[in-house]
Design an enzyme around this catalytic site. Structure first.
Site, PDB file in Angstrom:
ATOM      1  N   GLU A  97      46.371  35.563  32.910  1.00 59.64           N
ATOM      2  CA  GLU A  97      45.750  34.290  32.639  1.00 59.64           C
ATOM      3  C   GLU A  97      45.045  34.443  31.572  1.00 59.64           C
ATOM      4  O   GLU A  97      44.347  34.055  31.249  1.00 59.64           O
ATOM      5  CB  GLU A  97      45.444  33.201  33.765  1.00 59.64           C
ATOM      6  CG  GLU A  97      46.992  32.661  34.138  1.00 59.64           C
ATOM      7  CD  GLU A  97      46.889  31.713  34.782  1.00 59.64           C
ATOM      8  OE1 GLU A  97      46.658  30.855  34.159  1.00 59.64           O
ATOM      9  OE2 GLU A  97      47.937  30.880  36.204  1.00 59.64           O
ATOM     10  N   LEU A 115      28.342  45.026  55.217  1.00 57.13           N
ATOM     11  CA  LEU A 115      29.315  45.223  56.416  1.00 57.13           C
ATOM     12  C   LEU A 115      29.447  46.267  56.080  1.00 57.13           C
ATOM     13  O   LEU A 115      29.834  46.810  58.049  1.00 57.13           O
ATOM     14  CB  LEU A 115      31.030  44.677  56.523  1.00 57.13           C
ATOM     15  CG  LEU A 115      31.518  43.368  56.891  1.00 57.13           C
ATOM     16  CD1 LEU A 115      30.117  41.819  55.675  1.00 57.13           C
ATOM     17  CD2 LEU A 115      32.321  43.289  57.063  1.00 57.13           C
ATOM     18  N   GLU A 144      37.590  40.371  28.844  1.00 53.33           N
ATOM     19  CA  GLU A 144      37.211  40.275  27.101  1.00 53.33           C
ATOM     20  C   GLU A 144      38.248  38.753  26.819  1.00 53.33           C
ATOM     21  O   GLU A 144      37.319  38.842  25.562  1.00 53.33           O
ATOM     22  CB  GLU A 144      37.560  41.528  27.362  1.00 53.33           C
ATOM     23  CG  GLU A 144      36.970  42.719  27.683  1.00 53.33           C
ATOM     24  CD  GLU A 144      38.057  42.580  28.881  1.00 53.33           C
ATOM     25  OE1 GLU A 144      37.150  43.782  29.745  1.00 53.33           O
ATOM     26  OE2 GLU A 144      38.600  42.059  29.531  1.00 53.33           O
TER      27      GLU A 144
END
Length: 411
Positions: free
Chosen positions: A391, A366, A395
């Protein structure tokens, strides 16, 4: 089929029409599953009709989309895997992924609210609660739209070390007394109850953590300020503060000392949900880029005809489809009662990093228009970034994957 009955009573939408869209690769694999196909199409329609046009304003004003969430309850989307006996839709993890991706395509904030109530609240309550606990802490959170749940594991000082819970729960007669602070709690500001993890025996380390069901109107419970976040700004994130919060002894979820295990099992399922959210964000970014590339002209032709732009679109779509297949693989394994910890981590890792990559490239397609809030591309980029963090960071996902691989190939 419980869900189909719920669908017939759902909030009014325009008559169901075949989706006018390019078929994604996973659609062919799910073609024989009528329920999954119906819930996917229904959620895409709900996203187009209700969420897409309002998501930008909710983001700008940090407004919790209460009416949209109520509509999602009415459609049976807030407890998809909970059996119908407890007010849920009684569907599969595969259906959950299909639904959550489409909702997140419309609004990432609505997607995370849906994910938390499904995976992080209803999931552990359904799996570990007694019948009495289900009556109080599950059924009111599945279909009425009057109650929302949250998951309180993270703390200001533990980060990725989920076993280092400083929040404590001390038994006092027929009650547990909780003290401590939980941080980064999604849905925390609106939640009516929380699954809370607290240390009950510090000498046992992670085996001394237990899980509790805590109503947020309990005396001594309070909330910190709403966090001012980079993305998913229409969802709330705040601290939960426990100051001598007393709850009945029967609010212990599962057995004493099993809290860490419950948390890890919950996060395995939750990662499938966050992968689906990331796919929805990435899909929204891809569709935005494709539409713009077909309409914007440069040198006498749509920029989609230019090789460099075509290359970007091809890479974006391939990345997203690859992550989608990994995510559905994890959902398939879960539905069939097979181990899915590694695959959930793979799906979450691939989908979150793909969403960030696709959203980044969409801005590039864009150009200047991608950098301003007139277009949704910049919001998609901001929303995508969190999927690599909550959550379990990327890593941590790599550690989970590697750990499981080494077990599989141990000699």
């Amino acid at each position: 089929m419980a869900f189909l009955g719920r669908l017939s009573r759902s909030a009014p939408l325009r008559a169901m029409q075949p989706m006018q869209q390019t078929t994604r690769c996973i659609s062919a694999l799910l073609a024989e599953n009528e329920e999954v196909g119906m819930i996917r199409d229904m959620c895409r329609q709900y996203a187009d009709d209700v969420l897409v046009s309002k998501a930008g304003e909710w983001d700008k004003t940090h407004t919790f989309p209460a009416e949209a969430i109520k509509g999602m309850f009415d459609l049976g989307l807030m407890a998809i895997e909970v059996p119908s006996d407890f007010g849920g839709a009684g569907l599969t993890s595969t259906a959950y992924v299909a639904a959550l991706e489409e909702i997140s395509r419309g609004c990432a904030s609505c997607g995370v609210v849906m994910s938390v109530n499904n995976s992080l609240y209803c999931g552990p309550v359904m799996k570990n609660s007694t019948d009495a606990q289900k009556e109080q802490f599950l059924t009111p959170f599945t279909s009425t739209g009057e109650n929302l749940g949250c998951f309180a594991l993270s703390e200001p000082g533990n980060g990725s070390d989920a076993g280092a819970a400083s929040t404590t729960a001390v038994r006092d007669g027929d009650e547990w007394v909780l003290n401590g602070t939980k941080s980064w709690i999604t849905n925390g500001y609106e939640a009516d109850a929380a699954v809370v993890f607290a240390t009950t025996d510090k000498s046992l380390k992670h085996k001394g953590i237990s899980a509790f069901l805590v109503p947020t109107d309990a005396p001594g419970f309070s909330r910190g300020k709403k966090e001012d976040k980079l993305g998913i700004r229409a969802s709330s994130t705040c601290n939960l503060i426990f100051e001598d919060v007393r709850i009945p002894a029967e609010n212990l979820l599962g057995e004493p000392g099993l809290g860490f295990k419950i948390a890890m099992q919950t996060l395995d399922s939750g990662r499938i949900g966050i992968a689906a959210q990331a796919l929805g964000i990435g899909q929204a970014a891809l569709e935005c880029a494709i539409k713009y590339a077909q309409e914007r002209k440069s040198m006498g032709v749509p920029i989609a005809k230019h090789q460099m732009i075509s290359d970007k679109l091809a890479r974006m779509a391939t990345s997203l489809e690859s992550a989608r297949l990994l995510t559905y693989r994890a959902a398939y394994l879960k539905d069939n009662g097979k181990p899915f910890t590694k695959e959930a981590a793979m799906g979450k890792l691939a989908a979150s990093e793909s969403a960030t990559y696709v959203a980044h490239q969409a801005i590039q397609v864009l150009g200047g228009m991608g950098y301003v809030s007139d277009m949704p591309a910049e919001r998609h980029y901001r929303d995508a970034r969190i999927t690599e963090i909550y959550e379990g960071t990327s890593e941590i996902q790599r550690l989970v994957i590697a750990g499981n691989l080494l077990k599989e190939y141990s000699v």
